[in-house]
Design a protein around this motif. Structure first.
Motif, PDB file in Angstrom:
ATOM      1  N   LYS B 133      88.942  10.097 -35.954  1.00  0.00           N
ATOM      2  CA  LYS B 133      88.031  11.013 -35.291  1.00  0.00           C
ATOM      3  C   LYS B 133      88.397  12.435 -35.691  1.00  0.00           C
ATOM      4  O   LYS B 133      89.571  12.810 -35.692  1.00  0.00           O
ATOM      5  N   GLN B 134      87.407  13.192 -36.110  1.00  0.00           N
ATOM      6  CA  GLN B 134      87.633  14.562 -36.563  1.00  0.00           C
ATOM      7  C   GLN B 134      86.471  15.406 -36.050  1.00  0.00           C
ATOM      8  O   GLN B 134      85.311  15.043 -36.261  1.00  0.00           O
ATOM      9  N   ASP B 135      86.791  16.507 -35.393  1.00  0.00           N
ATOM     10  CA  ASP B 135      85.769  17.370 -34.807  1.00  0.00           C
ATOM     11  C   ASP B 135      84.777  16.562 -33.966  1.00  0.00           C
ATOM     12  O   ASP B 135      83.564  16.791 -34.012  1.00  0.00           O
ATOM     13  N   GLY B 136      85.299  15.601 -33.236  1.00  0.00           N
ATOM     14  CA  GLY B 136      84.460  14.819 -32.343  1.00  0.00           C
ATOM     15  C   GLY B 136      83.599  13.755 -33.008  1.00  0.00           C
ATOM     16  O   GLY B 136      82.835  13.068 -32.348  1.00  0.00           O
ATOM     17  N   ARG B 137      83.742  13.629 -34.329  1.00  0.00           N
ATOM     18  CA  ARG B 137      82.930  12.623 -35.032  1.00  0.00           C
ATOM     19  C   ARG B 137      83.820  11.586 -35.702  1.00  0.00           C
ATOM     20  O   ARG B 137      84.941  11.871 -36.108  1.00  0.00           O
ATOM     21  N   TYR B 138      83.278  10.381 -35.814  1.00  0.00           N
ATOM     22  CA  TYR B 138      84.011   9.342 -36.510  1.00  0.00           C
ATOM     23  C   TYR B 138      83.975   9.606 -38.012  1.00  0.00           C
ATOM     24  O   TYR B 138      82.953  10.035 -38.546  1.00  0.00           O
ATOM     25  N   VAL B 139      85.088   9.370 -38.669  1.00  0.00           N
ATOM     26  CA  VAL B 139      85.141   9.547 -40.112  1.00  0.00           C
ATOM     27  C   VAL B 139      85.203   8.179 -40.772  1.00  0.00           C
ATOM     28  O   VAL B 139      86.083   7.367 -40.484  1.00  0.00           O
ATOM     29  N   LEU B 140      84.258   7.944 -41.644  1.00  0.00           N
ATOM     30  CA  LEU B 140      84.032   6.615 -42.202  1.00  0.00           C
ATOM     31  C   LEU B 140      84.786   6.351 -43.499  1.00  0.00           C
ATOM     32  O   LEU B 140      84.804   5.224 -44.005  1.00  0.00           O
ATOM     33  N   PHE B 141      85.372   7.386 -44.069  1.00  0.00           N
ATOM     34  CA  PHE B 141      86.142   7.230 -45.305  1.00  0.00           C
ATOM     35  C   PHE B 141      87.586   7.643 -45.037  1.00  0.00           C
ATOM     36  O   PHE B 141      87.823   8.628 -44.339  1.00  0.00           O
ATOM     37  N   PRO B 142      88.540   6.917 -45.600  1.00  0.00           N
ATOM     38  CA  PRO B 142      89.924   7.350 -45.439  1.00  0.00           C
ATOM     39  C   PRO B 142      90.202   8.556 -46.342  1.00  0.00           C
ATOM     40  O   PRO B 142      89.524   8.749 -47.344  1.00  0.00           O
ATOM     41  N   SER B 143      91.155   9.372 -45.972  1.00  0.00           N
ATOM     42  CA  SER B 143      91.621  10.447 -46.844  1.00  0.00           C
ATOM     43  C   SER B 143      93.122  10.567 -46.643  1.00  0.00           C
ATOM     44  O   SER B 143      93.657  10.135 -45.615  1.00  0.00           O
ATOM     45  N   ILE B 144      93.783  11.137 -47.628  1.00  0.00           N
ATOM     46  CA  ILE B 144      95.237  11.304 -47.528  1.00  0.00           C
ATOM     47  C   ILE B 144      95.586  12.091 -46.270  1.00  0.00           C
ATOM     48  O   ILE B 144      96.487  11.717 -45.515  1.00  0.00           O
ATOM     49  N   ASN B 176     100.041  16.258 -53.233  1.00  0.00           N
ATOM     50  CA  ASN B 176     100.839  15.395 -54.110  1.00  0.00           C
ATOM     51  C   ASN B 176     100.440  13.923 -54.100  1.00  0.00           C
ATOM     52  O   ASN B 176     100.902  13.153 -54.917  1.00  0.00           O
ATOM     53  N   ILE B 177      99.629  13.563 -53.140  1.00  0.00           N
ATOM     54  CA  ILE B 177      99.239  12.151 -53.049  1.00  0.00           C
ATOM     55  C   ILE B 177      97.736  12.043 -53.240  1.00  0.00           C
ATOM     56  O   ILE B 177      96.980  12.859 -52.721  1.00  0.00           O
ATOM     57  N   GLU B 178      97.317  11.093 -54.021  1.00  0.00           N
ATOM     58  CA  GLU B 178      95.871  10.903 -54.149  1.00  0.00           C
ATOM     59  C   GLU B 178      95.499   9.431 -54.052  1.00  0.00           C
ATOM     60  O   GLU B 178      96.293   8.542 -54.358  1.00  0.00           O
ATOM     61  N   ILE B 179      94.286   9.208 -53.583  1.00  0.00           N
ATOM     62  CA  ILE B 179      93.728   7.860 -53.589  1.00  0.00           C
ATOM     63  C   ILE B 179      93.196   7.636 -54.999  1.00  0.00           C
ATOM     64  O   ILE B 179      92.257   8.288 -55.430  1.00  0.00           O
ATOM     65  N   CYS B 180      93.844   6.744 -55.749  1.00  0.00           N
ATOM     66  CA  CYS B 180      93.445   6.572 -57.151  1.00  0.00           C
ATOM     67  C   CYS B 180      92.609   5.313 -57.356  1.00  0.00           C
ATOM     68  O   CYS B 180      92.097   5.072 -58.454  1.00  0.00           O
ATOM     69  N   GLY B 181      92.466   4.523 -56.327  1.00  0.00           N
ATOM     70  CA  GLY B 181      91.626   3.335 -56.429  1.00  0.00           C
ATOM     71  C   GLY B 181      91.292   2.836 -55.037  1.00  0.00           C
ATOM     72  O   GLY B 181      92.024   3.124 -54.087  1.00  0.00           O
ATOM     73  N   TYR B 182      90.208   2.107 -54.904  1.00  0.00           N
ATOM     74  CA  TYR B 182      89.863   1.583 -53.586  1.00  0.00           C
ATOM     75  C   TYR B 182      88.799   0.510 -53.668  1.00  0.00           C
ATOM     76  O   TYR B 182      88.098   0.372 -54.668  1.00  0.00           O
TER      77      TYR B 182
END
Lengths: 243, 243
Positions: B133-144, B176-182
């Motif tokens: 949850k971010q700014d009161g909204r659900y976030v549908l994608f993961p992020s670092i 320093n960390i990235e999502i490189c595949g999913y």
């Protein structure tokens, strides 16, 4: 004028190497069109065509779209007359078994989208590996901003008499449209021995706000089925469809 | 102390309704623990446990993790003594066929991760619907940012004597960390008649930068297999594993 050729091919293809065909077919196009026009394409930043390869029910479908009349005459109309696609890679040959053509003028594209109630929920399919570049880096996830920024810029480049892109409109899109569902995976598009990070799959977008915005978004996505979305749409990336 | 019970259950489960079990098992836990402790859990913002249901090889696996000794004694040790799980929903009953227990102290968790070379490439699996949850909204994608912010905050809440969260560290992680595949899709977690937007699937993260950062990230993800990640980890969301 927007034009789309759906070319059905007979021939062998390595599994999950559709991407390879994309860039090989690009070479095939360049070899078979008027050299003067090929030179123009090489030099310009405008890419008045897109093409990609998909497999539908075990058939190879080569989609070749052109975004203006000049490109239609110089590219699509030339390719239509060819019976076989000779690809250098391992001396492969693809026989063209059928060609379906669809054309629509920009005027009709706009009219069609503004004279009806556009859908508020759209499923957008990324048929071939799709990617964006932002701050010099590849972006592996789609976002409303990246998708519509790409479509607006392609639209402005392709149609000579309309300009739709503005930061304000892009912000309005971002605030009113959301990705409400998706099924995506990362993939790589092979190109000249390197791999371009990309994604493939589908998203569902929910368009809120006034009817005009809904129709405008629908129009851009309809345009996107011709232009493709994101980078390297001339060599097989970013092919989209929607329902 | 971190503790994990892997409880194998016999019984019927509606396909793709694991989420339902998550919140029903939560109710089962509350009914079977000391009321005074249940009241403490209800009142506190600290959730010293996580639990979720998955299916592995057609078996129902109920994972119940506790994040401190108090929770282990009050929750895990109580549940261990029970043979059947009675669920109110359609009068279902689940027989416990086996229980595997794993315990690790925070000291050992830290030691294990700092005394070896942590992996720079990690595949993180979201086993159950996960959401932020971010700014009161659900976030549908993961992020670092969202993943590690969640893990750091859970870590600080759970372990009494260590504080790892800071904005600086979170920024260093982001850089320093990235999502490189999913491979991910959106889904919904059913809860009290409403649907919480969520995602499920897996991501591959690439950790650059100094060894300390790599080890720290590894430690947090190892912790995450106990705490879960994101929202509502007490009722079945955000269960993760890594390899």
């Amino acid at each position: 004028m927007l034009s789309s050729l759906r070319i059905e091919l007979e021939g062998e293809i390595e599994k999950s190497r559709n991407d390879l065909l994309g860039s090989l077919f690009q070479g095939f196009i360049m070899k078979n069109i008027y050299k003067g026009y090929a030179d123009i394409l090489h030099m310009s930043t405008l890419h008045p065509y897109s093409q990609y390869v998909t497999r539908v029910d075990n058939k190879i479908i080569w989609t070749l779209n052109t975004l203006n009349i000049e490109a239609k005459e110089n590219i699509a109309d030339k390719i239509k007359q060819i019976e076989k696609v000779n690809i250098k890679y391992r001396e492969k040959e693809y026989k063209i078994t059928s060609i379906k053509e669809e054309n629509i003028s920009y005027k009709d594209l706009v009219k069609e989208n503004y004279l009806r109630d556009g859908k508020r929920i759209l499923k957008v399919k990324f048929l071939t590996p799709t990617s964006f570049k932002q701050d010099g880096r590849y972006v592996l996830f789609p976002s409303i901003r990246l998708i519509f920024q790409s479509l607006m810029m392609k639209f402005d480049k392709a149609s000579t008499d309309m300009e739709v892109f503005s930061k304000d409109i892009l912000e309005t899109f971002e605030n009113n449209i959301e990705i409400c569902g998706y099924k995506l995976r990362s993939t790589a598009f092979h190109l000249d021995g390197t791999k371009v990070p990309a994604f493939i799959g589908e998203i569902t977008v929910n368009i809120k706000g006034p009817k005009q915005l809904v129709n405008f978004a629908n129009m851009l996505i309809a345009f996107g089925t011709y232009s493709g979305v994101g980078i390297k749409t001339g060599i097989g990336m970013g092919g989209i469809a929607f329902e």
